[in-house]
Design an enzyme around this catalytic site. Structure first.
Site, mmCIF file in Angstrom:
data_model
loop_
_atom_site.group_PDB
_atom_site.id
_atom_site.type_symbol
_atom_site.label_atom_id
_atom_site.label_comp_id
_atom_site.label_asym_id
_atom_site.label_seq_id
_atom_site.Cartn_x
_atom_site.Cartn_y
_atom_site.Cartn_z
ATOM 1 N N LYS A 66 10.166 -4.272 -5.632
ATOM 2 C CA LYS A 66 11.238 -3.764 -4.774
ATOM 3 C C LYS A 66 11.427 -4.554 -3.466
ATOM 4 O O LYS A 66 12.548 -4.751 -3.022
ATOM 5 C CB LYS A 66 10.971 -2.296 -4.432
ATOM 6 C CG LYS A 66 11.222 -1.334 -5.569
ATOM 7 C CD LYS A 66 11.414 0.022 -4.971
ATOM 8 C CE LYS A 66 10.859 1.145 -5.720
ATOM 9 N NZ LYS A 66 11.116 2.422 -5.067
ATOM 10 N N ASP A 102 17.309 4.983 -2.855
ATOM 11 C CA ASP A 102 16.280 5.998 -2.554
ATOM 12 C C ASP A 102 16.811 7.066 -1.589
ATOM 13 O O ASP A 102 16.596 8.254 -1.786
ATOM 14 C CB ASP A 102 15.042 5.342 -1.922
ATOM 15 C CG ASP A 102 14.054 4.846 -2.970
ATOM 16 O OD1 ASP A 102 14.072 5.361 -4.096
ATOM 17 O OD2 ASP A 102 13.263 3.937 -2.654
HETATM 18 N N1 LIG Z 1 11.497 11.161 -7.501
HETATM 19 C C1 LIG Z 1 11.837 9.921 -7.276
HETATM 20 O O1 LIG Z 1 12.963 9.507 -7.559
HETATM 21 C C2 LIG Z 1 10.857 8.988 -6.617
HETATM 22 C C3 LIG Z 1 11.319 7.833 -5.955
HETATM 23 C C4 LIG Z 1 10.360 6.987 -5.342
HETATM 24 C C5 LIG Z 1 9.020 7.308 -5.402
HETATM 25 N N2 LIG Z 1 8.620 8.439 -6.059
HETATM 26 C C6 LIG Z 1 7.191 8.816 -6.113
HETATM 27 O O2 LIG Z 1 6.727 8.924 -4.779
HETATM 28 C C7 LIG Z 1 5.375 8.522 -4.657
HETATM 29 C C8 LIG Z 1 5.201 7.513 -3.528
HETATM 30 O O3 LIG Z 1 5.941 6.337 -3.820
HETATM 31 P P1 LIG Z 1 5.985 5.071 -2.824
HETATM 32 O O4 LIG Z 1 6.853 4.065 -3.481
HETATM 33 O O5 LIG Z 1 6.299 5.520 -1.437
HETATM 34 O O6 LIG Z 1 4.460 4.587 -2.901
HETATM 35 P P2 LIG Z 1 3.614 3.786 -1.798
HETATM 36 O O7 LIG Z 1 4.497 2.941 -0.948
HETATM 37 O O8 LIG Z 1 2.514 3.169 -2.554
HETATM 38 O O9 LIG Z 1 2.995 4.956 -0.853
HETATM 39 C C9 LIG Z 1 2.038 5.852 -1.340
HETATM 40 C C10 LIG Z 1 1.786 6.950 -0.317
HETATM 41 O O10 LIG Z 1 0.877 7.898 -0.881
HETATM 42 C C11 LIG Z 1 -0.300 7.990 -0.063
HETATM 43 N N3 LIG Z 1 -1.468 8.237 -0.934
HETATM 44 C C12 LIG Z 1 -1.750 7.636 -2.114
HETATM 45 N N4 LIG Z 1 -2.891 8.137 -2.639
HETATM 46 C C13 LIG Z 1 -3.343 9.061 -1.760
HETATM 47 C C14 LIG Z 1 -4.467 9.925 -1.718
HETATM 48 N N5 LIG Z 1 -5.374 9.942 -2.713
HETATM 49 N N6 LIG Z 1 -4.622 10.757 -0.658
HETATM 50 C C15 LIG Z 1 -3.711 10.769 0.324
HETATM 51 N N7 LIG Z 1 -2.602 9.981 0.368
HETATM 52 C C16 LIG Z 1 -2.427 9.139 -0.668
HETATM 53 C C17 LIG Z 1 -0.363 6.681 0.669
HETATM 54 O O11 LIG Z 1 -1.160 6.833 1.831
HETATM 55 P P3 LIG Z 1 -1.863 5.549 2.570
HETATM 56 O O12 LIG Z 1 -0.802 4.955 3.433
HETATM 57 O O13 LIG Z 1 -2.988 6.127 3.306
HETATM 58 O O14 LIG Z 1 -2.288 4.616 1.454
HETATM 59 C C18 LIG Z 1 1.120 6.448 0.974
HETATM 60 O O15 LIG Z 1 1.560 7.256 2.045
HETATM 61 C C19 LIG Z 1 4.993 7.982 -6.046
HETATM 62 O O16 LIG Z 1 4.313 8.998 -6.716
HETATM 63 C C20 LIG Z 1 6.327 7.733 -6.737
HETATM 64 O O17 LIG Z 1 6.261 7.933 -8.139
HETATM 65 C C21 LIG Z 1 9.515 9.285 -6.654
#
Ligand SMILES: NC(=O)c1ccc[n+]([C@@H]2O[C@H](COP(=O)([O-])OP(=O)(O)OC[C@H]3O[C@@H](n4cnc5c(N)ncnc54)[C@H](OP(=O)(O)O)[C@@H]3O)[C@@H](O)[C@H]2O)c1
Length: 273
Positions: A66, A102
């Protein structure tokens, strides 16, 4: 000539996008196809050349491309420059234009359900890529303020700075410091990846007020522990699939210049969750 569309990423075999878009093509009687195409992390440039050769009309971009994709588009919609990542590309005669859906996808369920955001107090869990688009959405819709709680405090602080820069007052904190403060918010959003592996809710809902809006952007499983606990307290729930659907609808409209068949796309998505 039949028009081709794709989603690129790695891994990509569990993507729900081919089902959703194919259902829309059938519903609207469009001569189009949509495939999932695996492009490994270091092969994005060649992968895009290949897509251009087959005159791909548009494609979605997912993990891990992305941010990198910003380099390979010829034009950027303002949604991308704000968020710093591309997740939808339109190809018009070899000229690639990048979009980020998004934010619109996140806001779509609020609009569909007539849930106001203006002047609300927001708690956002997470500070990754999706959280950034969500902050931009709350700023656009003029929420009163946002508390950003994250495992890594520094990332919450950086996202709070971004939020303030675009006009939304923000407070960063560590996720474990949220404690029992759910009652202080009108809208609570989980934008961490907690829930994907059936983990417990990252916060307590003991003090949650009835009718608080609780939104989990994790869409698989649909009923995360976060959603289940909020439901028990009488919260208004928004599911992750609703954001996913909002994004697919927006991509469809960018590519086809016509209203998307929401119900057919929803049916295809829920059949696959
Ligand atoms: N519904 C939809 O259309 C949609 C769209 C986009 C994303 N999503 C979902 O949203 C989620 C996040 O996506 P992203 O792209 O933002 O990912 P990302 O950039 O990798 O961010 C992940 C986030 O989750 C936190 N995290 C991960 N594991 C954790 C744990 N064990 N304990 C506490 N915090 C934790 C991270 O915290 P740290 O900063 O401390 O690592 C960070 O804030 C994913 O599950 C994705 O599938 C859904």
């Amino acid at each position: 000539m039949s028009k081709a569309f794709a989603v690129i990423g790695d891994p990509i075999d569990h993507s729900l996008s081919p089902n959703i878009h194919s259902a829309a093509f059938r519903e609207m009687d469009l001569d189009c196809s949509y495939i999932a195409y695996r492009i490994p992390k270091d092969e994005l440039k060649d992968g895009i050349e290949g897509l251009k050769k087959i005159q791909i009309r548009g494609f979605n971009v997912t993990i891990p491309h992305k941010v990198e994709m910003m380099k390979y588009v010829d034009k950027l919609d303002e949604s991308c420059s704000l968020i710093g990542a591309v997740n939808t590309v339109e190809n018009k005669d070899g000229v690639l234009k990048g979009y980020n859906t998004d934010m619109d996808g996140f806001l779509e369920p609020f609009k569909k359900k007539d849930i106001p955001i203006k002047d609300s107090k927001v708690l956002l869990l997470g500070a990754g890529g999706a959280a950034r688009a969500i902050v931009a959405g709350f700023a656009k819709e003029k929420a009163s303020n946002i508390t950003i709680a994250n495992r890594t405090l520094q990332k919450a602080e950086e996202l709070s700075e971004f939020s303030k820069k675009i006009g939304l007052n923000a407070i960063p904190m560590k996720i474990e410091d949220v404690g029992d403060s759910a009652q202080n918010y009108d809208i609570i959003v989980n934008a961490t990846s907690i829930g994907l592996k059936n983990e417990d809710s990252p916060i307590s809902f003991d003090s949650l007020k009835e009718n608080t809006v609780v939104y989990d952007i994790v869409y698989m499983p649909m009923n995360t522990d976060f959603i289940k606990k909020a439901k028990e307290k009488g919260a208004k729930i928004i599911f992750g699939y609703e954001m996913l659907l909002g994004q697919a609808v927006r991509a469809f409209e960018i590519w086809h210049d016509m209203e998307a068949p929401y119900n057919a796309m929803k049916k295809a998505l829920l059949g696959g969750v």
